[in-house]
Design a protein around this motif. Structure first.
Motif, PDB file in Angstrom:
ATOM      1  N   ALA A  31       0.834  -1.199   0.000  1.00  0.00           N
ATOM      2  CA  ALA A  31       0.000   0.000   0.000  1.00  0.00           C
ATOM      3  C   ALA A  31       0.867   1.246   0.000  1.00  0.00           C
ATOM      4  O   ALA A  31       1.870   1.312   0.700  1.00  0.00           O
ATOM      5  CB  ALA A  31      -0.913  -0.007   1.216  1.00  0.00           C
ATOM      6  N   VAL A  32       0.472   2.199  -0.805  1.00  0.00           N
ATOM      7  CA  VAL A  32       1.180   3.467  -0.886  1.00  0.00           C
ATOM      8  C   VAL A  32       0.348   4.487  -0.126  1.00  0.00           C
ATOM      9  O   VAL A  32      -0.802   4.736  -0.461  1.00  0.00           O
ATOM     10  CB  VAL A  32       1.338   3.918  -2.351  1.00  0.00           C
ATOM     11  N   THR A  33       0.934   5.036   0.923  1.00  0.00           N
ATOM     12  CA  THR A  33       0.196   6.032   1.692  1.00  0.00           C
ATOM     13  C   THR A  33       1.092   7.225   1.976  1.00  0.00           C
ATOM     14  O   THR A  33       2.250   7.067   2.340  1.00  0.00           O
ATOM     15  CB  THR A  33      -0.302   5.456   3.029  1.00  0.00           C
ATOM     16  N   PHE A  34       0.535   8.372   1.770  1.00  0.00           N
ATOM     17  CA  PHE A  34       1.245   9.607   2.069  1.00  0.00           C
ATOM     18  C   PHE A  34       0.591  10.241   3.281  1.00  0.00           C
ATOM     19  O   PHE A  34      -0.625  10.392   3.339  1.00  0.00           O
ATOM     20  CB  PHE A  34       1.175  10.577   0.880  1.00  0.00           C
ATOM     21  N   SER A  35       1.391  10.573   4.252  1.00  0.00           N
ATOM     22  CA  SER A  35       0.898  11.287   5.427  1.00  0.00           C
ATOM     23  C   SER A  35       1.589  12.640   5.466  1.00  0.00           C
ATOM     24  O   SER A  35       2.815  12.716   5.547  1.00  0.00           O
ATOM     25  CB  SER A  35       1.229  10.520   6.712  1.00  0.00           C
ATOM     26  N   PRO A  36       0.813  13.702   5.377  1.00  0.00           N
ATOM     27  CA  PRO A  36       1.452  15.017   5.376  1.00  0.00           C
ATOM     28  C   PRO A  36       2.108  15.306   6.719  1.00  0.00           C
ATOM     29  O   PRO A  36       1.555  14.962   7.761  1.00  0.00           O
ATOM     30  CB  PRO A  36       0.290  15.979   5.117  1.00  0.00           C
ATOM     31  N   PRO A  37       3.289  15.895   6.679  1.00  0.00           N
ATOM     32  CA  PRO A  37       3.939  16.268   7.928  1.00  0.00           C
ATOM     33  C   PRO A  37       3.107  17.303   8.678  1.00  0.00           C
ATOM     34  O   PRO A  37       2.429  18.126   8.064  1.00  0.00           O
ATOM     35  CB  PRO A  37       5.269  16.881   7.487  1.00  0.00           C
ATOM     36  N   GLU A  38       3.147  17.247   9.966  1.00  0.00           N
ATOM     37  CA  GLU A  38       2.383  18.208  10.763  1.00  0.00           C
ATOM     38  C   GLU A  38       3.170  19.506  10.911  1.00  0.00           C
ATOM     39  O   GLU A  38       4.392  19.512  10.911  1.00  0.00           O
ATOM     40  CB  GLU A  38       2.091  17.611  12.138  1.00  0.00           C
ATOM     41  N   GLY A  39       2.442  20.578  11.029  1.00  0.00           N
ATOM     42  CA  GLY A  39       3.051  21.870  11.313  1.00  0.00           C
ATOM     43  C   GLY A  39       3.786  22.507  10.154  1.00  0.00           C
ATOM     44  O   GLY A  39       4.686  23.309  10.375  1.00  0.00           O
ATOM     45  N   LEU A  40       3.432  22.180   8.926  1.00  0.00           N
ATOM     46  CA  LEU A  40       4.117  22.784   7.781  1.00  0.00           C
ATOM     47  C   LEU A  40       3.789  24.266   7.619  1.00  0.00           C
ATOM     48  O   LEU A  40       4.604  25.028   7.161  1.00  0.00           O
ATOM     49  CB  LEU A  40       3.731  22.062   6.487  1.00  0.00           C
ATOM     50  N   GLY A  41       2.589  24.617   7.948  1.00  0.00           N
ATOM     51  CA  GLY A  41       2.192  25.998   7.720  1.00  0.00           C
ATOM     52  C   GLY A  41       1.790  26.186   6.276  1.00  0.00           C
ATOM     53  O   GLY A  41       1.656  25.245   5.514  1.00  0.00           O
ATOM     54  N   PRO A  42       1.596  27.442   5.873  1.00  0.00           N
ATOM     55  CA  PRO A  42       1.148  27.711   4.504  1.00  0.00           C
ATOM     56  C   PRO A  42       2.222  27.379   3.471  1.00  0.00           C
ATOM     57  O   PRO A  42       3.424  27.416   3.763  1.00  0.00           O
ATOM     58  CB  PRO A  42       0.840  29.210   4.518  1.00  0.00           C
ATOM     59  N   LEU A  43       1.768  27.061   2.278  1.00  0.00           N
ATOM     60  CA  LEU A  43       2.665  26.737   1.168  1.00  0.00           C
ATOM     61  C   LEU A  43       3.444  27.983   0.747  1.00  0.00           C
ATOM     62  O   LEU A  43       2.845  29.044   0.530  1.00  0.00           O
ATOM     63  CB  LEU A  43       1.842  26.219  -0.012  1.00  0.00           C
ATOM     64  N   PRO A  44       4.773  27.877   0.615  1.00  0.00           N
ATOM     65  CA  PRO A  44       5.539  29.028   0.120  1.00  0.00           C
ATOM     66  C   PRO A  44       5.119  29.362  -1.318  1.00  0.00           C
ATOM     67  O   PRO A  44       4.877  28.465  -2.128  1.00  0.00           O
ATOM     68  CB  PRO A  44       6.993  28.544   0.155  1.00  0.00           C
ATOM     69  N   ILE A  45       5.038  30.620  -1.631  1.00  0.00           N
ATOM     70  CA  ILE A  45       4.612  31.070  -2.958  1.00  0.00           C
ATOM     71  C   ILE A  45       5.513  30.499  -4.044  1.00  0.00           C
ATOM     72  O   ILE A  45       5.038  30.141  -5.124  1.00  0.00           O
ATOM     73  CB  ILE A  45       4.573  32.616  -3.024  1.00  0.00           C
ATOM     74  N   ALA A  46       6.780  30.353  -3.767  1.00  0.00           N
ATOM     75  CA  ALA A  46       7.724  29.834  -4.762  1.00  0.00           C
ATOM     76  C   ALA A  46       7.400  28.404  -5.175  1.00  0.00           C
ATOM     77  O   ALA A  46       7.791  27.969  -6.257  1.00  0.00           O
ATOM     78  CB  ALA A  46       9.152  29.901  -4.213  1.00  0.00           C
ATOM     79  N   LEU A  47       6.670  27.676  -4.346  1.00  0.00           N
ATOM     80  CA  LEU A  47       6.335  26.278  -4.640  1.00  0.00           C
ATOM     81  C   LEU A  47       4.907  26.099  -5.148  1.00  0.00           C
ATOM     82  O   LEU A  47       4.464  24.975  -5.407  1.00  0.00           O
ATOM     83  CB  LEU A  47       6.547  25.415  -3.392  1.00  0.00           C
TER      84      LEU A  47
END
Length: 114
Positions: free
Chosen positions: A47-63
């Motif tokens: 099974a392929v599962t992605f778990s987003p890391p906690e506490g990332l905050g908002p996405l940087p504009i550059a990304l």
């Protein structure tokens, strides 16, 4: 844009880059499974599962552009998976019907040598 509380901008960007990298690796694995689904039937699938890391905050504009492309890629893969699943269900129904018809028929041998 400000970075999340107390984090340096570089660490914040690196965390987002790592999260997007992990999501892209998951998408790569799904694409491989779709390409080789006929061969993979006999092979065990993890099974392929992605778990987003906690506490990332908002996405940087550059990304943002990279993230948009990744979301579109995931949507495209979702559609392909839906089509593949529908095809598998259709094949399963056909196989079940053939097995049922074979079980219901009685073999008959007619000797017409007279």
């Amino acid at each position: 844009m400000t970075t999340p509380q107390g984090e340096a901008g570089g660490e914040w960007d690196e965390a987002w880059v790592a999260a997007l990298d992990a999501m892209e690796l998951e998408a790569d694995e799904v694409e491989q499974m779709l390409r080789h689904r006929d061969v993979l039937e006999a092979a065990p699938v993890t099974a392929v599962t992605f778990s987003p890391p906690e506490g990332l905050g908002p996405l940087p504009i550059a990304l943002a552009d990279r993230a948009r492309r990744l979301v579109q890629r995931q949507l495209d893969l979702s559609r392909e998976l839906t089509i593949a699943i529908a095809g598998n269900r259709q094949q399963a129904r056909l196989v079940n019907r053939l097995h049922r018809e074979a079980a219901e028929t009685v073999p008959v041998y007619v000797d017409n040598r007279t």
